[in-house]
Enzyme design. Structure first.
Site, PDB file in Angstrom:
ATOM      1  N   ASP A  51       0.792  -1.306   0.111  1.00  0.00           N
ATOM      2  CA  ASP A  51      -0.055   0.081  -0.082  1.00  0.00           C
ATOM      3  C   ASP A  51       0.835   1.245   0.098  1.00  0.00           C
ATOM      4  O   ASP A  51       0.550   2.274  -0.706  1.00  0.00           O
ATOM      5  CB  ASP A  51      -0.983  -0.051   1.075  1.00  0.00           C
ATOM      6  CG  ASP A  51      -2.119  -1.109   1.069  1.00  0.00           C
ATOM      7  OD1 ASP A  51      -2.498  -1.293  -0.145  1.00  0.00           O
ATOM      8  OD2 ASP A  51      -2.557  -1.570   2.164  1.00  0.00           O
ATOM      9  N   GLY A  52       1.823   1.175   0.706  1.00  0.00           N
ATOM     10  CA  GLY A  52       2.751   2.533   0.688  1.00  0.00           C
ATOM     11  C   GLY A  52       3.438   2.706  -0.518  1.00  0.00           C
ATOM     12  O   GLY A  52       3.437   3.722  -1.089  1.00  0.00           O
ATOM     13  N   ARG A  56       2.682   6.211  -2.914  1.00  0.00           N
ATOM     14  CA  ARG A  56       3.842   7.114  -3.617  1.00  0.00           C
ATOM     15  C   ARG A  56       3.717   7.024  -5.166  1.00  0.00           C
ATOM     16  O   ARG A  56       4.071   8.184  -5.672  1.00  0.00           O
ATOM     17  CB  ARG A  56       5.313   6.375  -3.177  1.00  0.00           C
ATOM     18  CG  ARG A  56       5.777   6.699  -1.743  1.00  0.00           C
ATOM     19  CD  ARG A  56       7.086   6.055  -1.157  1.00  0.00           C
ATOM     20  NE  ARG A  56       7.147   4.676  -1.074  1.00  0.00           N
ATOM     21  CZ  ARG A  56       6.834   4.294  -0.118  1.00  0.00           C
ATOM     22  NH1 ARG A  56       6.202   4.464   1.187  1.00  0.00           N
ATOM     23  NH2 ARG A  56       6.951   2.728   0.167  1.00  0.00           N
ATOM     24  N   ASP A 154      -3.236  15.585  20.286  1.00  0.00           N
ATOM     25  CA  ASP A 154      -2.131  15.360  19.643  1.00  0.00           C
ATOM     26  C   ASP A 154      -2.358  15.950  18.040  1.00  0.00           C
ATOM     27  O   ASP A 154      -1.373  16.142  17.371  1.00  0.00           O
ATOM     28  CB  ASP A 154      -1.654  13.902  19.610  1.00  0.00           C
ATOM     29  CG  ASP A 154      -1.094  13.407  20.883  1.00  0.00           C
ATOM     30  OD1 ASP A 154      -0.861  14.264  21.832  1.00  0.00           O
ATOM     31  OD2 ASP A 154      -0.449  12.584  20.901  1.00  0.00           O
ATOM     32  N   ALA A 166      -6.236   2.447   7.648  1.00  0.00           N
ATOM     33  CA  ALA A 166      -4.783   2.650   7.768  1.00  0.00           C
ATOM     34  C   ALA A 166      -4.784   3.547   9.011  1.00  0.00           C
ATOM     35  O   ALA A 166      -5.339   3.037  10.044  1.00  0.00           O
ATOM     36  CB  ALA A 166      -4.384   3.657   6.312  1.00  0.00           C
ATOM     37  N   ASN A 168      -6.203   5.939  10.413  1.00  0.00           N
ATOM     38  CA  ASN A 168      -7.273   5.955  11.150  1.00  0.00           C
ATOM     39  C   ASN A 168      -7.865   5.088  11.850  1.00  0.00           C
ATOM     40  O   ASN A 168      -8.344   5.247  13.046  1.00  0.00           O
ATOM     41  CB  ASN A 168      -8.500   6.489   9.987  1.00  0.00           C
ATOM     42  CG  ASN A 168      -9.818   6.503  10.428  1.00  0.00           C
ATOM     43  OD1 ASN A 168     -10.119   7.458  11.250  1.00  0.00           O
ATOM     44  ND2 ASN A 168     -10.654   5.370  10.288  1.00  0.00           N
ATOM     45  N   SER A 170      -6.220   2.576  13.249  1.00  0.00           N
ATOM     46  CA  SER A 170      -5.081   2.527  14.665  1.00  0.00           C
ATOM     47  C   SER A 170      -5.438   3.440  15.734  1.00  0.00           C
ATOM     48  O   SER A 170      -5.019   2.807  16.543  1.00  0.00           O
ATOM     49  CB  SER A 170      -3.720   2.780  13.965  1.00  0.00           C
ATOM     50  OG  SER A 170      -3.323   1.988  12.950  1.00  0.00           O
ATOM     51  N   ALA A 189      -5.458  11.525  20.532  1.00  0.00           N
ATOM     52  CA  ALA A 189      -5.492  11.613  21.657  1.00  0.00           C
ATOM     53  C   ALA A 189      -6.334  13.122  22.132  1.00  0.00           C
ATOM     54  O   ALA A 189      -5.317  13.991  22.631  1.00  0.00           O
ATOM     55  CB  ALA A 189      -4.098  11.464  22.151  1.00  0.00           C
TER      56      ALA A 189
HETATM   57  P1  NAP Z   1       4.207   2.824   6.780  1.00  0.00           P
HETATM   58  O1  NAP Z   1       4.505   3.570   8.167  1.00  0.00           O
HETATM   59  O2  NAP Z   1       5.267   1.873   6.189  1.00  0.00           O
HETATM   60  O3  NAP Z   1       2.736   2.148   6.633  1.00  0.00           O
HETATM   61  C1  NAP Z   1       1.988   1.917   7.622  1.00  0.00           C
HETATM   62  C2  NAP Z   1       0.873   0.686   7.381  1.00  0.00           C
HETATM   63  O4  NAP Z   1      -0.229   0.946   6.736  1.00  0.00           O
HETATM   64  C3  NAP Z   1       1.717  -0.267   6.295  1.00  0.00           C
HETATM   65  O5  NAP Z   1       1.413  -1.591   6.688  1.00  0.00           O
HETATM   66  C4  NAP Z   1       0.689  -0.179   5.071  1.00  0.00           C
HETATM   67  O6  NAP Z   1       0.720  -1.174   4.185  1.00  0.00           O
HETATM   68  C5  NAP Z   1      -0.476   0.218   5.641  1.00  0.00           C
HETATM   69  N1  NAP Z   1      -1.555   1.061   4.766  1.00  0.00           N
HETATM   70  C6  NAP Z   1      -1.491   1.884   3.903  1.00  0.00           C
HETATM   71  N2  NAP Z   1      -2.279   2.433   3.310  1.00  0.00           N
HETATM   72  C7  NAP Z   1      -3.317   1.592   3.805  1.00  0.00           C
HETATM   73  C8  NAP Z   1      -4.759   1.466   3.716  1.00  0.00           C
HETATM   74  N3  NAP Z   1      -5.445   2.190   2.798  1.00  0.00           N
HETATM   75  N4  NAP Z   1      -5.528   0.415   4.151  1.00  0.00           N
HETATM   76  C9  NAP Z   1      -4.830  -0.216   5.104  1.00  0.00           C
HETATM   77  N5  NAP Z   1      -3.498  -0.228   5.571  1.00  0.00           N
HETATM   78  C10 NAP Z   1      -2.855   0.583   4.883  1.00  0.00           C
HETATM   79  O7  NAP Z   1       3.951   3.856   5.661  1.00  0.00           O
HETATM   80  P2  NAP Z   1       3.475   3.880   4.214  1.00  0.00           P
HETATM   81  O8  NAP Z   1       3.746   2.525   3.636  1.00  0.00           O
HETATM   82  O9  NAP Z   1       4.260   4.889   3.560  1.00  0.00           O
HETATM   83  O10 NAP Z   1       2.182   4.232   4.193  1.00  0.00           O
HETATM   84  C11 NAP Z   1       1.626   5.508   4.408  1.00  0.00           C
HETATM   85  C12 NAP Z   1       0.522   5.506   5.596  1.00  0.00           C
HETATM   86  O11 NAP Z   1       0.880   5.002   6.841  1.00  0.00           O
HETATM   87  C13 NAP Z   1      -0.030   6.738   5.898  1.00  0.00           C
HETATM   88  O12 NAP Z   1      -1.236   7.117   4.799  1.00  0.00           O
HETATM   89  C14 NAP Z   1      -0.912   6.274   6.966  1.00  0.00           C
HETATM   90  O13 NAP Z   1      -2.096   6.011   6.797  1.00  0.00           O
HETATM   91  C15 NAP Z   1      -0.119   5.163   7.677  1.00  0.00           C
HETATM   92  N6  NAP Z   1       0.329   5.335   8.810  1.00  0.00           N
HETATM   93  C16 NAP Z   1      -0.288   4.652   9.888  1.00  0.00           C
HETATM   94  C17 NAP Z   1       0.188   4.893  11.452  1.00  0.00           C
HETATM   95  C18 NAP Z   1      -0.334   3.909  12.075  1.00  0.00           C
HETATM   96  O14 NAP Z   1      -1.115   3.067  11.911  1.00  0.00           O
HETATM   97  N7  NAP Z   1      -0.038   4.168  13.649  1.00  0.00           N
HETATM   98  C19 NAP Z   1       0.870   6.013  11.610  1.00  0.00           C
HETATM   99  C20 NAP Z   1       1.544   6.705  10.594  1.00  0.00           C
HETATM  100  C21 NAP Z   1       1.229   6.445   9.118  1.00  0.00           C
HETATM  101  P3  NAP Z   1       1.785  -1.723   3.331  1.00  0.00           P
HETATM  102  O15 NAP Z   1       2.683  -2.576   4.527  1.00  0.00           O
HETATM  103  O16 NAP Z   1       1.223  -2.556   2.203  1.00  0.00           O
HETATM  104  O17 NAP Z   1       2.680  -0.533   2.986  1.00  0.00           O
HETATM  105 MN    MN Z   2       4.796   0.714   3.704  1.00  0.00          MN
END
Ligand code: NAP
Ligand code: MN
Length: 267
Positions: A51-52, A56, A154, A166, A168, A170, A189
């Site tokens: 997904d990441g 990108r 926060d 994603a 949201n 968490s 928070a």
């Molecule tokens: P990352 O920190 O490597 O990814 C966080 C996780 O979110 C990865 O497992 C990613 O899947 C998953 N993800 C991304 N989009 C999703 C979706 N629409 N539905 C379900 N899971 C999804 O960062 P990244 O890969 O660059 O992705 C950016 C996204 O990370 C942001 O848009 C944000 O949603 C998410 N994020 C999550 C948290 C949290 O959960 N606490 C904190 C910061 C950011 P893949 O492993 O397949 O890449």
């Molecule tokens: Mn990722």
């Protein structure tokens, strides 16, 4: 007739690189022109990774209009419908039109700084608004033209339905079916004391309503993050967030079911 152009993106995972070479070979054998960079005349974008990587690629192409398909070499993959072992099958389905286009809505934020400049950011998953380091933020929040609350905590997540699973999710936001075109506003928070009162649950807004955010201390730095891309601002007058007219057209194959994906990922 001109040859159809297919642009392939991949992440740096070994399986993604291998899959890219394999896909390129198969597509060229079938008469396609394969590119590794985006141009407006691209007929299809193939994105190999998780997904990441998908996010990108979307940003690199500045939210393209053409169909885009995800090949999953990551974990579950919410945006992907094709496995690296099923490339031939996918190309057959693509050529015979055996797929649906899922229109994914995006969210747009316009940041206005005290000097009057405007900066626009688009996201497929979410826009988050936070403060500097671990300081809490204090925002005045309005919906439409109506002042609603003073938010302290926060930060805020402004998620699309596609992004609801994603970040949201968490922090306790709801999972929204991507057929719903809405903006989910989820507090991170939130403080809820006699000193500070704000909503503690997510709120859902229809696509034609905007959320306004006014920082109480414009001098403090604000971090606006769109799909993981960080932007720092100083002297923010206000931020307007709403569902955008821009959408992304994702290829979905027979058997795609949002709720089955959710079940497989979370339960
Ligand atoms: P990352 O920190 O490597 O990814 C966080 C996780 O979110 C990865 O497992 C990613 O899947 C998953 N993800 C991304 N989009 C999703 C979706 N629409 N539905 C379900 N899971 C999804 O960062 P990244 O890969 O660059 O992705 C950016 C996204 O990370 C942001 O848009 C944000 O949603 C998410 N994020 C999550 C948290 C949290 O959960 N606490 C904190 C910061 C950011 P893949 O492993 O397949 O890449
Ligand atoms: Mn990722």
């Amino acid at each position: 007739m001109n040859r159809k152009i297919i642009t392939i993106f991949h992440n740096e995972v070994a399986l993604s690189k291998e899959t890219c070479l394999c896909m390129k070979e198969k597509l060229e054998a079938r008469g396609y022109e394969v590119h590794d960079h985006y141009s407006e005349d691209t007929d299809l974008i193939v994105c190999i990774g998780g997904d990441g990587a998908f996010l990108r690629a979307i940003h690199r192409c500045d939210f393209p209009n053409c169909p885009i398909v995800g090949v999953n070499t990551g974990h579950l993959g919410f945006f992907q419908d094709v496995l690296p072992t099923d490339l031939d099958q996918f190309i057959d389905q693509y050529e015979s039109g055996e797929y649906n286009l899922q229109e994914l809505n995006t969210v747009r934020a316009v940041v206005t700084t005290v000097d009057g400049h405007k900066h626009t950011h688009l996201a497929l998953n979410e826009i988050t608004i936070k403060g500097q380091q671990s300081y809490s933020v204090h925002f005045s929040i309005s919906i439409g033209d109506q002042y609603i609350e003073r938010f302290s905590g926060d930060g805020l997540i402004l998620a699309t339905s596609a992004g609801s699973t994603a970040y949201n999710y968490s922090v306790g936001g709801s999972i929204a079916d991507p057929r719903l075109n809405l903006l989910q506003v989820t507090p991170i928070a939130p403080m809820n004391t006699t000193a500070y009162r704000s909503f503690t649950s997510s709120i859902l807004l229809p696509a034609d309503l905007s959320l306004g955010v006014v920082p109480e201390q414009p001098g403090n730095q604000i971090f606006l993050n769109n799909d993981g891309f960080e932007n720092a601002y100083q002297n923010v007058k206000n931020i307007e967030v709403r569902v955008s007219n821009t959408s992304v057209n994702l290829i979905r194959l027979k058997g795609y079911d949002f709720w089955s994906k959710v079940k497989d990922k979370f339960l």
